[in-house]
Design a protein around this motif. Structure first.
Motif, PDB file in Angstrom:
ATOM      1  N   SER A 284      -2.646   4.204  -3.143  1.00 32.20           N
ATOM      2  CA  SER A 284      -2.491   3.093  -4.076  1.00 32.20           C
ATOM      3  C   SER A 284      -2.399   1.795  -3.265  1.00 32.20           C
ATOM      4  N   TYR A 285      -2.935   0.720  -3.820  1.00 31.42           N
ATOM      5  CA  TYR A 285      -2.890  -0.551  -3.104  1.00 31.42           C
ATOM      6  C   TYR A 285      -2.876  -1.709  -4.094  1.00 31.42           C
ATOM      7  N   HIS A 286      -2.246  -2.789  -3.665  1.00 34.51           N
ATOM      8  CA  HIS A 286      -2.218  -4.006  -4.479  1.00 34.51           C
ATOM      9  C   HIS A 286      -1.963  -5.193  -3.557  1.00 34.51           C
ATOM     10  N   VAL A 287      -2.804  -6.194  -3.680  1.00 35.19           N
ATOM     11  CA  VAL A 287      -2.639  -7.445  -2.933  1.00 35.19           C
ATOM     12  C   VAL A 287      -2.502  -8.569  -3.946  1.00 35.19           C
ATOM     13  N   ALA A 288      -1.588  -9.486  -3.654  1.00 32.00           N
ATOM     14  CA  ALA A 288      -1.333 -10.620  -4.546  1.00 32.00           C
ATOM     15  C   ALA A 288      -2.630 -11.342  -4.890  1.00 32.00           C
ATOM     16  N   GLN A 289      -2.722 -11.772  -6.116  1.00 30.83           N
ATOM     17  CA  GLN A 289      -3.930 -12.407  -6.646  1.00 30.83           C
ATOM     18  C   GLN A 289      -4.367 -13.608  -5.805  1.00 30.83           C
ATOM     19  N   ALA A 290      -3.423 -14.370  -5.282  1.00 34.21           N
ATOM     20  CA  ALA A 290      -3.753 -15.555  -4.483  1.00 34.21           C
ATOM     21  C   ALA A 290      -4.460 -15.198  -3.174  1.00 34.21           C
ATOM     22  N   HIS A 291      -4.422 -13.922  -2.800  1.00 31.86           N
ATOM     23  CA  HIS A 291      -5.012 -13.496  -1.531  1.00 31.86           C
ATOM     24  C   HIS A 291      -6.224 -12.595  -1.710  1.00 31.86           C
ATOM     25  N   HIS A 292      -6.757 -12.554  -2.924  1.00 30.98           N
ATOM     26  CA  HIS A 292      -7.976 -11.775  -3.175  1.00 30.98           C
ATOM     27  C   HIS A 292      -9.162 -12.427  -2.488  1.00 30.98           C
ATOM     28  N   ARG A 293     -10.180 -11.624  -2.243  1.00 29.22           N
ATOM     29  CA  ARG A 293     -11.479 -12.056  -1.695  1.00 29.22           C
ATOM     30  C   ARG A 293     -11.408 -12.599  -0.273  1.00 29.22           C
ATOM     31  N   ARG A 294     -10.450 -12.094   0.486  1.00 31.63           N
ATOM     32  CA  ARG A 294     -10.334 -12.483   1.893  1.00 31.63           C
ATOM     33  C   ARG A 294     -10.499 -11.284   2.818  1.00 31.63           C
TER      34      ARG A 294
ATOM     35  N   ILE B 172      -8.391  -8.850   2.929  1.00 30.88           N
ATOM     36  CA  ILE B 172      -7.052  -8.361   3.283  1.00 30.88           C
ATOM     37  C   ILE B 172      -6.832  -6.944   2.747  1.00 30.88           C
ATOM     38  N   ALA B 173      -7.152  -6.718   1.490  1.00 34.03           N
ATOM     39  CA  ALA B 173      -6.945  -5.392   0.904  1.00 34.03           C
ATOM     40  C   ALA B 173      -7.802  -4.349   1.618  1.00 34.03           C
ATOM     41  N   THR B 174      -9.041  -4.696   1.938  1.00 35.44           N
ATOM     42  CA  THR B 174      -9.919  -3.762   2.643  1.00 35.44           C
ATOM     43  C   THR B 174      -9.317  -3.386   3.987  1.00 35.44           C
ATOM     44  N   GLU B 175      -8.843  -4.364   4.744  1.00 34.16           N
ATOM     45  CA  GLU B 175      -8.213  -4.099   6.044  1.00 34.16           C
ATOM     46  C   GLU B 175      -6.954  -3.258   5.882  1.00 34.16           C
ATOM     47  N   ALA B 176      -6.145  -3.578   4.882  1.00 38.99           N
ATOM     48  CA  ALA B 176      -4.888  -2.849   4.675  1.00 38.99           C
ATOM     49  C   ALA B 176      -5.148  -1.396   4.294  1.00 38.99           C
ATOM     50  N   VAL B 177      -6.101  -1.168   3.399  1.00 43.02           N
ATOM     51  CA  VAL B 177      -6.418   0.202   2.986  1.00 43.02           C
ATOM     52  C   VAL B 177      -7.029   0.977   4.156  1.00 43.02           C
ATOM     53  N   ALA B 178      -7.900   0.356   4.919  1.00 43.70           N
ATOM     54  CA  ALA B 178      -8.476   1.022   6.098  1.00 43.70           C
ATOM     55  C   ALA B 178      -7.367   1.408   7.081  1.00 43.70           C
TER      56      ALA B 178
ATOM     57  N   VAL C 265       0.861  -1.176   0.000  1.00 44.45           N
ATOM     58  CA  VAL C 265       0.000   0.000   0.000  1.00 44.45           C
ATOM     59  C   VAL C 265       0.899   1.229   0.000  1.00 44.45           C
ATOM     60  N   SER C 266       0.396   2.310  -0.604  1.00 46.99           N
ATOM     61  CA  SER C 266       1.235   3.487  -0.764  1.00 46.99           C
ATOM     62  C   SER C 266       0.438   4.774  -0.667  1.00 46.99           C
ATOM     63  N   ILE C 267       1.139   5.815  -0.266  1.00 47.21           N
ATOM     64  CA  ILE C 267       0.674   7.188  -0.381  1.00 47.21           C
ATOM     65  C   ILE C 267       1.658   7.848  -1.335  1.00 47.21           C
ATOM     66  N   LEU C 268       1.122   8.410  -2.415  1.00 47.88           N
ATOM     67  CA  LEU C 268       1.973   8.968  -3.469  1.00 47.88           C
ATOM     68  C   LEU C 268       1.730  10.459  -3.634  1.00 47.88           C
ATOM     69  N   ARG C 269       2.796  11.169  -3.889  1.00 44.12           N
ATOM     70  CA  ARG C 269       2.762  12.606  -4.189  1.00 44.12           C
ATOM     71  C   ARG C 269       1.898  13.415  -3.219  1.00 44.12           C
ATOM     72  N   PRO C 270       2.154  13.287  -1.916  1.00 40.03           N
ATOM     73  CA  PRO C 270       1.364  14.092  -0.988  1.00 40.03           C
ATOM     74  C   PRO C 270       1.671  15.581  -1.171  1.00 40.03           C
ATOM     75  N   SER C 271       0.651  16.378  -1.141  1.00 39.75           N
ATOM     76  CA  SER C 271       0.799  17.828  -1.199  1.00 39.75           C
ATOM     77  C   SER C 271       0.328  18.387   0.137  1.00 39.75           C
ATOM     78  N   LEU C 272       1.275  18.737   0.984  1.00 33.77           N
ATOM     79  CA  LEU C 272       0.906  19.295   2.280  1.00 33.77           C
ATOM     80  C   LEU C 272       0.264  20.665   2.094  1.00 33.77           C
ATOM     81  N   ARG C 273       0.704  21.407   1.102  1.00 33.82           N
ATOM     82  CA  ARG C 273       0.145  22.733   0.849  1.00 33.82           C
ATOM     83  C   ARG C 273      -1.312  22.642   0.415  1.00 33.82           C
ATOM     84  N   LEU C 274      -1.622  21.687  -0.478  1.00 43.69           N
ATOM     85  CA  LEU C 274      -2.985  21.532  -0.977  1.00 43.69           C
ATOM     86  C   LEU C 274      -3.817  20.564  -0.136  1.00 43.69           C
TER      87      LEU C 274
END
Length: 184
Positions: free
Chosen positions: A96-106, A108-114, A81-90
């Motif tokens: 951005s997020y990506h979980v390996a295909q073998a671990h989809h529908r569990r 995991i991505a929802t928990e990680a993004v939260a 998971v990532s935070i890209l190009r943060p603009s503190l001024r704005l």
């Protein structure tokens, strides 16, 4: 400040990336699902290693344009998971997020993004997060919506994936709209 995003049910953690994670990241980017839905640049393992080393999980560093964490589930590294190009001024940044295909529908991505959204809103003054999601990637769009992100529009033919123009959806979340599912 040390932060360990742990879900009791799923045991999802966000950990700082290490150079050794580059090979895993390369593998995740090479999966069919990732190739189908993301405009993946052909980065080598060495280039990804340099990106991981250059990124930081320290959101207080105003000079960094990439903040990354490795997603661990049951002690296994399963995504990023990532935070890209943060603009503190704005007051905004791309998520951005990506979980390996073998671990989809569990979940995991929802928990990680939260966990990542919690971290951002706890540790920064950013007012808004946004994500670009390939229009055909319904699972990723559903994940964003489940967490309260709003479909703000579609950039027509914005992604180039395997020589084809793909619409890209923009999802946004305002700090005042965030209600962490991890804290309910």
């Amino acid at each position: 400040m040390s932060f360990s995003a742990v879900s009791r049910a799923l045991q999802v953690q966000l950990v700082p990336p290490r150079a050794a994670h580059a090979l895993l990241w390369f593998g995740w980017r090479s999966e069919a699902h990732a190739q189908r839905h993301m405009p993946i640049e052909p980065w080598s393992v060495d280039a990804l290693r340099r990106r991981l080393v250059a990124s930081t999980p320290d959101l207080a560093d105003p000079e960094k344009q990439e903040h990354r964490w490795i997603v661990q589930w049951q002690e296994e590294c399963v995504g990023i998971v990532s935070i890209l190009r943060p603009s503190l001024r704005l007051g905004h940044a791309e998520l951005s997020y990506h979980v390996a295909q073998a671990h989809h529908r569990r979940g995991i991505a929802t928990e990680a993004v939260a966990a990542l959204v919690d971290r951002v809103f706890e540790q920064t003054d950013l007012a808004r997060l946004f994500a670009y999601i390939s229009e055909p990637n319904r699972a990723s769009r559903k994940l964003a919506e489940k967490l309260g992100f709003v479909h703000e529009g579609t950039l027509r033919e914005h992604f180039m994936i395997h020589g084809r123009r793909i619409d890209q959806c923009v999802y946004g979340l305002l700090r005042r709209e965030w209600s962490s599912p991890r804290k309910r």
